[in-house]
Design an enzyme around this catalytic site. Structure first.
Site, PDB file in Angstrom:
ATOM      1  N   LEU A 139       0.858  -1.179   0.000  1.00  0.00           N
ATOM      2  CA  LEU A 139       0.000   0.000   0.000  1.00  0.00           C
ATOM      3  C   LEU A 139       0.896   1.232   0.000  1.00  0.00           C
ATOM      4  CD1 LEU A 139      -2.737  -0.880   2.682  1.00  0.00           C
ATOM      5  CD2 LEU A 139      -2.938  -1.023   0.189  1.00  0.00           C
ATOM      6  N   ASP A 140       0.394   2.321  -0.586  1.00  0.00           N
ATOM      7  CA  ASP A 140       1.136   3.575  -0.551  1.00  0.00           C
ATOM      8  C   ASP A 140       1.381   3.997   0.897  1.00  0.00           C
ATOM      9  OD1 ASP A 140       1.011   3.627  -3.293  1.00  0.00           O
ATOM     10  OD2 ASP A 140      -0.705   4.995  -3.364  1.00  0.00           O
ATOM     11  N   ARG A 141       2.386   4.804   1.086  1.00  0.00           N
ATOM     12  CA  ARG A 141       2.797   5.234   2.425  1.00  0.00           C
ATOM     13  C   ARG A 141       1.627   5.790   3.243  1.00  0.00           C
ATOM     14  NH1 ARG A 141       7.276   6.929   5.255  1.00  0.00           N
ATOM     15  NH2 ARG A 141       6.973   8.733   6.609  1.00  0.00           N
ATOM     16  N   THR A 143      -1.674   5.354   2.598  1.00  0.00           N
ATOM     17  CA  THR A 143      -2.897   4.550   2.516  1.00  0.00           C
ATOM     18  C   THR A 143      -2.903   3.577   3.681  1.00  0.00           C
ATOM     19  OG1 THR A 143      -2.991   4.734   0.109  1.00  0.00           O
ATOM     20  CG2 THR A 143      -4.209   2.913   1.107  1.00  0.00           C
TER      21      THR A 143
END
Length: 305
Positions: A139-141, A143
Protein backbone atom coordinates in the site's frame (compact mmCIF):
# COMPACT_ATOMS: atom_id res chain seq x y z
CA UNK A 1 -7.91 -30.71 6.14
CA UNK A 2 -5.96 -31.92 9.17
CA UNK A 3 -2.61 -30.14 9.46
CA UNK A 4 -0.09 -29.18 12.11
CA UNK A 5 3.33 -27.59 12.52
CA UNK A 6 5.97 -29.74 14.20
CA UNK A 7 9.27 -27.90 14.59
CA UNK A 8 10.47 -26.95 11.11
CA UNK A 9 8.05 -29.40 9.45
CA UNK A 10 4.48 -28.90 8.24
CA UNK A 11 2.41 -32.09 8.45
CA UNK A 12 -0.71 -32.80 6.41
CA UNK A 13 -2.89 -35.87 6.85
CA UNK A 14 -3.38 -36.89 3.22
CA UNK A 15 -7.10 -36.53 2.32
CA UNK A 16 -9.04 -38.93 0.07
CA UNK A 17 -9.21 -36.40 -2.77
CA UNK A 18 -5.41 -36.54 -3.11
CA UNK A 19 -5.35 -40.30 -3.82
CA UNK A 20 -4.85 -39.68 -7.54
CA UNK A 21 -1.85 -37.39 -7.00
CA UNK A 22 1.84 -38.06 -6.57
CA UNK A 23 4.09 -35.72 -4.58
CA UNK A 24 5.27 -34.30 -7.89
CA UNK A 25 1.66 -33.73 -9.02
CA UNK A 26 0.82 -31.97 -5.77
CA UNK A 27 3.74 -29.57 -5.91
CA UNK A 28 3.73 -28.97 -9.66
CA UNK A 29 0.04 -29.02 -10.63
CA UNK A 30 -2.03 -28.46 -7.48
CA UNK A 31 0.08 -25.92 -5.59
CA UNK A 32 1.87 -24.80 -8.80
CA UNK A 33 5.08 -24.17 -6.91
CA UNK A 34 8.02 -22.64 -8.84
CA UNK A 35 10.22 -25.20 -10.61
CA UNK A 36 13.33 -23.95 -8.82
CA UNK A 37 11.66 -24.47 -5.44
CA UNK A 38 10.43 -27.95 -6.37
CA UNK A 39 13.99 -28.86 -7.40
CA UNK A 40 15.31 -27.54 -4.07
CA UNK A 41 12.76 -29.60 -2.13
CA UNK A 42 13.80 -32.72 -4.01
CA UNK A 43 17.57 -32.16 -3.72
CA UNK A 44 17.43 -31.23 -0.01
CA UNK A 45 15.00 -34.01 0.93
CA UNK A 46 12.42 -31.56 2.26
CA UNK A 47 9.42 -33.79 1.53
CA UNK A 48 8.71 -37.02 3.40
CA UNK A 49 5.81 -39.35 4.13
CA UNK A 50 5.48 -40.80 7.62
CA UNK A 51 9.05 -39.63 8.30
CA UNK A 52 10.55 -41.48 5.34
CA UNK A 53 11.91 -40.41 1.98
CA UNK A 54 9.74 -41.86 -0.79
CA UNK A 55 9.42 -42.01 -4.54
CA UNK A 56 7.90 -38.71 -5.73
CA UNK A 57 6.04 -40.52 -8.50
CA UNK A 58 4.11 -42.94 -6.29
CA UNK A 59 0.44 -42.19 -5.63
CA UNK A 60 -0.35 -40.66 -2.27
CA UNK A 61 -2.16 -42.84 0.24
CA UNK A 62 -5.03 -41.22 2.22
CA UNK A 63 -4.46 -41.22 5.97
CA UNK A 64 -0.68 -41.13 5.74
CA UNK A 65 1.23 -38.02 6.85
CA UNK A 66 2.83 -35.80 4.22
CA UNK A 67 5.66 -33.74 5.72
CA UNK A 68 7.18 -30.59 4.21
CA UNK A 69 10.15 -28.80 5.75
CA UNK A 70 8.92 -25.21 5.40
CA UNK A 71 9.91 -23.55 8.67
CA UNK A 72 13.71 -23.84 8.77
CA UNK A 73 15.36 -20.92 10.57
CA UNK A 74 16.43 -18.11 8.23
CA UNK A 75 18.79 -15.17 8.56
CA UNK A 76 16.55 -12.14 8.39
CA UNK A 77 17.57 -9.61 5.76
CA UNK A 78 15.25 -7.05 7.35
CA UNK A 79 16.05 -5.28 10.63
CA UNK A 80 13.31 -6.18 13.15
CA UNK A 81 11.79 -3.06 14.71
CA UNK A 82 8.92 -2.79 17.17
CA UNK A 83 5.77 -0.95 16.11
CA UNK A 84 2.37 -1.55 17.66
CA UNK A 85 0.61 -2.64 14.45
CA UNK A 86 -2.75 -4.48 14.73
CA UNK A 87 -2.66 -8.07 13.45
CA UNK A 88 -5.93 -8.87 11.66
CA UNK A 89 -5.20 -12.53 10.94
CA UNK A 90 -2.33 -14.95 11.52
CA UNK A 91 -1.58 -18.66 11.15
CA UNK A 92 1.53 -20.76 10.51
CA UNK A 93 1.88 -19.49 6.93
CA UNK A 94 0.62 -15.94 6.62
CA UNK A 95 -0.19 -12.70 8.46
CA UNK A 96 -2.43 -9.75 7.65
CA UNK A 97 -1.60 -6.41 9.31
CA UNK A 98 -3.64 -3.20 9.51
CA UNK A 99 -1.13 -0.65 8.20
CA UNK A 100 -1.28 2.89 9.61
CA UNK A 101 -0.76 6.05 7.57
CA UNK A 102 2.76 7.45 7.28
CA UNK A 103 4.46 4.05 7.06
CA UNK A 104 6.02 2.44 3.99
CA UNK A 105 5.15 -1.19 3.32
CA UNK A 106 8.80 -2.15 2.86
CA UNK A 107 12.25 -0.50 3.01
CA UNK A 108 13.19 1.59 -0.01
CA UNK A 109 16.85 1.93 0.96
CA UNK A 110 19.41 -0.12 2.93
CA UNK A 111 19.06 -0.09 6.71
CA UNK A 112 15.63 1.58 6.66
CA UNK A 113 13.82 0.19 9.70
CA UNK A 114 10.57 2.13 10.05
CA UNK A 115 8.42 0.10 7.65
CA UNK A 116 5.66 -2.47 8.00
CA UNK A 117 8.07 -5.19 6.87
CA UNK A 118 10.38 -4.31 9.77
CA UNK A 119 7.41 -4.50 12.14
CA UNK A 120 6.44 -7.90 10.68
CA UNK A 121 10.00 -9.17 11.23
CA UNK A 122 9.89 -8.05 14.87
CA UNK A 123 6.49 -9.69 15.34
CA UNK A 124 7.86 -13.04 14.14
CA UNK A 125 11.02 -12.71 16.22
CA UNK A 126 9.03 -11.85 19.36
CA UNK A 127 6.97 -15.01 18.82
CA UNK A 128 10.09 -17.14 18.50
CA UNK A 129 9.63 -17.71 14.77
CA UNK A 130 13.03 -17.31 13.09
CA UNK A 131 11.51 -16.71 9.66
CA UNK A 132 11.79 -14.00 7.05
CA UNK A 133 8.45 -12.30 6.27
CA UNK A 134 7.59 -11.41 2.67
CA UNK A 135 5.03 -8.79 1.64
CA UNK A 136 2.70 -10.10 -1.07
CA UNK A 137 1.49 -6.67 -2.15
CA UNK A 138 1.92 -3.12 -0.94
CA UNK A 139 0.00 0.00 0.00
CA UNK A 140 1.14 3.57 -0.55
CA UNK A 141 2.80 5.23 2.42
CA UNK A 142 -0.32 7.21 3.38
CA UNK A 143 -2.90 4.55 2.52
CA UNK A 144 -4.15 2.53 5.48
CA UNK A 145 -5.56 -0.97 5.81
CA UNK A 146 -4.96 -4.67 5.21
CA UNK A 147 -1.56 -5.86 3.95
CA UNK A 148 -0.74 -9.55 3.43
CA UNK A 149 2.57 -11.16 4.40
CA UNK A 150 3.89 -14.70 3.95
CA UNK A 151 5.99 -16.28 6.67
CA UNK A 152 7.90 -18.67 4.40
CA UNK A 153 9.25 -18.68 0.86
CA UNK A 154 6.89 -21.51 -0.11
CA UNK A 155 3.79 -19.74 1.22
CA UNK A 156 5.02 -16.58 -0.49
CA UNK A 157 5.25 -18.31 -3.87
CA UNK A 158 1.70 -19.70 -3.56
CA UNK A 159 0.27 -16.36 -2.44
CA UNK A 160 2.09 -14.55 -5.26
CA UNK A 161 0.38 -16.89 -7.72
CA UNK A 162 -3.03 -16.32 -6.15
CA UNK A 163 -2.51 -12.57 -6.44
CA UNK A 164 -1.43 -12.90 -10.07
CA UNK A 165 -4.52 -15.03 -10.81
CA UNK A 166 -6.72 -12.37 -9.13
CA UNK A 167 -7.81 -14.82 -6.45
CA UNK A 168 -6.95 -12.46 -3.60
CA UNK A 169 -9.81 -9.97 -3.51
CA UNK A 170 -9.07 -6.54 -2.03
CA UNK A 171 -11.76 -3.96 -1.32
CA UNK A 172 -10.98 -0.29 -0.73
CA UNK A 173 -12.97 2.65 0.60
CA UNK A 174 -12.27 6.09 -0.82
CA UNK A 175 -13.64 9.56 -0.23
CA UNK A 176 -13.42 11.62 -3.39
CA UNK A 177 -13.90 15.28 -4.18
CA UNK A 178 -17.12 16.07 -6.03
CA UNK A 179 -20.42 14.23 -6.43
CA UNK A 180 -20.50 11.20 -8.72
CA UNK A 181 -23.27 11.20 -11.32
CA UNK A 182 -23.07 7.42 -11.94
CA UNK A 183 -23.72 4.84 -9.21
CA UNK A 184 -21.09 2.41 -10.45
CA UNK A 185 -18.61 1.93 -13.23
CA UNK A 186 -15.30 0.48 -14.41
CA UNK A 187 -12.20 2.47 -15.32
CA UNK A 188 -10.02 0.57 -17.80
CA UNK A 189 -7.08 2.85 -18.55
CA UNK A 190 -3.39 1.91 -18.71
CA UNK A 191 -1.09 3.56 -16.19
CA UNK A 192 2.54 4.56 -16.70
CA UNK A 193 5.15 6.82 -15.16
CA UNK A 194 4.90 10.57 -15.49
CA UNK A 195 8.23 11.54 -17.07
CA UNK A 196 7.85 15.06 -15.72
CA UNK A 197 7.54 13.93 -12.08
CA UNK A 198 9.58 11.39 -10.11
CA UNK A 199 6.66 10.05 -8.08
CA UNK A 200 3.48 10.63 -10.06
CA UNK A 201 1.82 8.13 -12.37
CA UNK A 202 -0.51 9.01 -15.23
CA UNK A 203 -2.88 7.53 -17.79
CA UNK A 204 -0.63 6.46 -20.67
CA UNK A 205 -1.37 4.50 -23.87
CA UNK A 206 2.00 2.76 -23.44
CA UNK A 207 1.46 2.04 -19.72
CA UNK A 208 0.46 -1.18 -17.98
CA UNK A 209 -3.11 -2.44 -18.09
CA UNK A 210 -5.09 -1.17 -15.09
CA UNK A 211 -8.72 -1.91 -14.23
CA UNK A 212 -10.65 -0.38 -11.32
CA UNK A 213 -14.30 -1.09 -10.47
CA UNK A 214 -16.10 1.49 -8.33
CA UNK A 215 -19.49 1.79 -6.65
CA UNK A 216 -20.95 4.82 -4.90
CA UNK A 217 -21.90 4.13 -1.28
CA UNK A 218 -22.84 7.62 -0.14
CA UNK A 219 -23.04 11.10 -1.64
CA UNK A 220 -22.14 13.78 0.90
CA UNK A 221 -23.76 16.88 -0.56
CA UNK A 222 -22.75 19.21 2.27
CA UNK A 223 -19.05 18.39 1.90
CA UNK A 224 -19.32 17.93 -1.88
CA UNK A 225 -17.67 14.54 -1.51
CA UNK A 226 -18.55 10.94 -2.42
CA UNK A 227 -17.83 7.75 -0.49
CA UNK A 228 -16.84 5.06 -2.99
CA UNK A 229 -16.06 1.34 -2.78
CA UNK A 230 -13.31 0.18 -5.17
CA UNK A 231 -12.07 -3.23 -6.25
CA UNK A 232 -9.05 -3.86 -8.45
CA UNK A 233 -8.40 -6.37 -11.20
CA UNK A 234 -4.78 -5.15 -11.30
CA UNK A 235 -2.42 -3.66 -8.75
CA UNK A 236 -0.57 -0.77 -10.35
CA UNK A 237 1.21 1.90 -8.34
CA UNK A 238 -1.27 4.64 -7.32
CA UNK A 239 -3.96 2.90 -9.39
CA UNK A 240 -7.06 4.09 -7.55
CA UNK A 241 -5.59 7.56 -7.10
CA UNK A 242 -4.77 7.94 -10.80
CA UNK A 243 -8.01 6.40 -12.08
CA UNK A 244 -10.39 8.42 -9.91
CA UNK A 245 -8.50 11.62 -10.61
CA UNK A 246 -8.74 10.87 -14.34
CA UNK A 247 -12.55 10.98 -14.21
CA UNK A 248 -12.58 14.25 -12.30
CA UNK A 249 -12.94 12.84 -8.79
CA UNK A 250 -9.50 12.82 -7.11
CA UNK A 251 -9.26 11.44 -3.61
CA UNK A 252 -9.93 14.05 -0.95
CA UNK A 253 -6.61 14.93 0.63
CA UNK A 254 -4.59 13.65 -2.34
CA UNK A 255 -2.79 16.83 -3.36
CA UNK A 256 -0.39 14.85 -5.62
CA UNK A 257 -3.33 14.13 -7.94
CA UNK A 258 -5.10 17.48 -7.60
CA UNK A 259 -7.25 16.50 -4.63
CA UNK A 260 -8.43 18.98 -2.02
CA UNK A 261 -6.75 19.64 1.32
CA UNK A 262 -9.76 18.17 3.17
CA UNK A 263 -7.65 15.59 5.02
CA UNK A 264 -3.98 15.27 6.02
CA UNK A 265 -3.60 12.33 3.63
CA UNK A 266 -5.43 10.76 0.70
CA UNK A 267 -8.72 9.27 1.94
CA UNK A 268 -8.06 5.67 0.94
CA UNK A 269 -8.34 2.57 3.14
CA UNK A 270 -7.93 -1.12 2.26
CA UNK A 271 -10.96 -2.23 4.24
CA UNK A 272 -11.33 -5.92 3.33
CA UNK A 273 -9.28 -8.83 2.03
CA UNK A 274 -10.63 -12.22 0.90
CA UNK A 275 -8.72 -15.31 -0.15
CA UNK A 276 -8.81 -19.09 -0.04
CA UNK A 277 -5.96 -20.42 2.08
CA UNK A 278 -3.40 -22.04 -0.25
CA UNK A 279 -2.90 -25.06 2.05
CA UNK A 280 -6.14 -25.66 3.94
CA UNK A 281 -8.63 -24.34 1.33
CA UNK A 282 -10.41 -22.42 4.08
CA UNK A 283 -11.91 -19.09 3.06
CA UNK A 284 -10.37 -16.13 4.90
CA UNK A 285 -12.30 -12.85 5.08
CA UNK A 286 -10.46 -10.06 6.90
CA UNK A 287 -11.89 -6.63 7.75
CA UNK A 288 -9.61 -3.73 8.68
CA UNK A 289 -11.04 -1.25 11.21
CA UNK A 290 -10.28 2.44 10.74
CA UNK A 291 -7.28 3.57 12.77
CA UNK A 292 -6.86 7.26 11.85
CA UNK A 293 -6.96 9.76 14.70
CA UNK A 294 -8.84 11.98 14.05
CA UNK A 295 -11.01 9.69 11.96
CA UNK A 296 -11.36 10.25 8.22
CA UNK A 297 -14.00 7.59 7.54
CA UNK A 298 -16.91 8.45 9.86
CA UNK A 299 -20.22 6.72 10.47
CA UNK A 300 -19.14 3.66 8.48
CA UNK A 301 -19.05 0.09 9.75
CA UNK A 302 -15.98 -1.54 8.14
CA UNK A 303 -17.44 -4.99 8.85
CA UNK A 304 -20.47 -4.26 6.65
CA UNK A 305 -18.45 -3.55 3.50
Amino acid sequence: MKTRKVGSWYEITIPKEWSTYTIDDLLRNVWKAPKKMIHQFRMENKVKINGLSVNWNQLLIPGQTLQLELFSSQDNEVVPAFYDIPVLYEDDHLMIFNKPAGMDTHPNEPHQSNTLLNAAAFHLQANGELLQPRHIHRLDRDTTGAVLFAKTAFAGSLLDRLLEERKIKRTYLAITDGIFSKNKGTINQPIGRDRHHAVRRRISPTGQTAITHYEVLRRQQKEQQTLVRCQLDTGRTHQIRVHLSSIGHPLAGDVLYNGSHSFPRQALHAVKMELVHPFTNEKIVCHAPFIDQPMIFKNIDPYSI
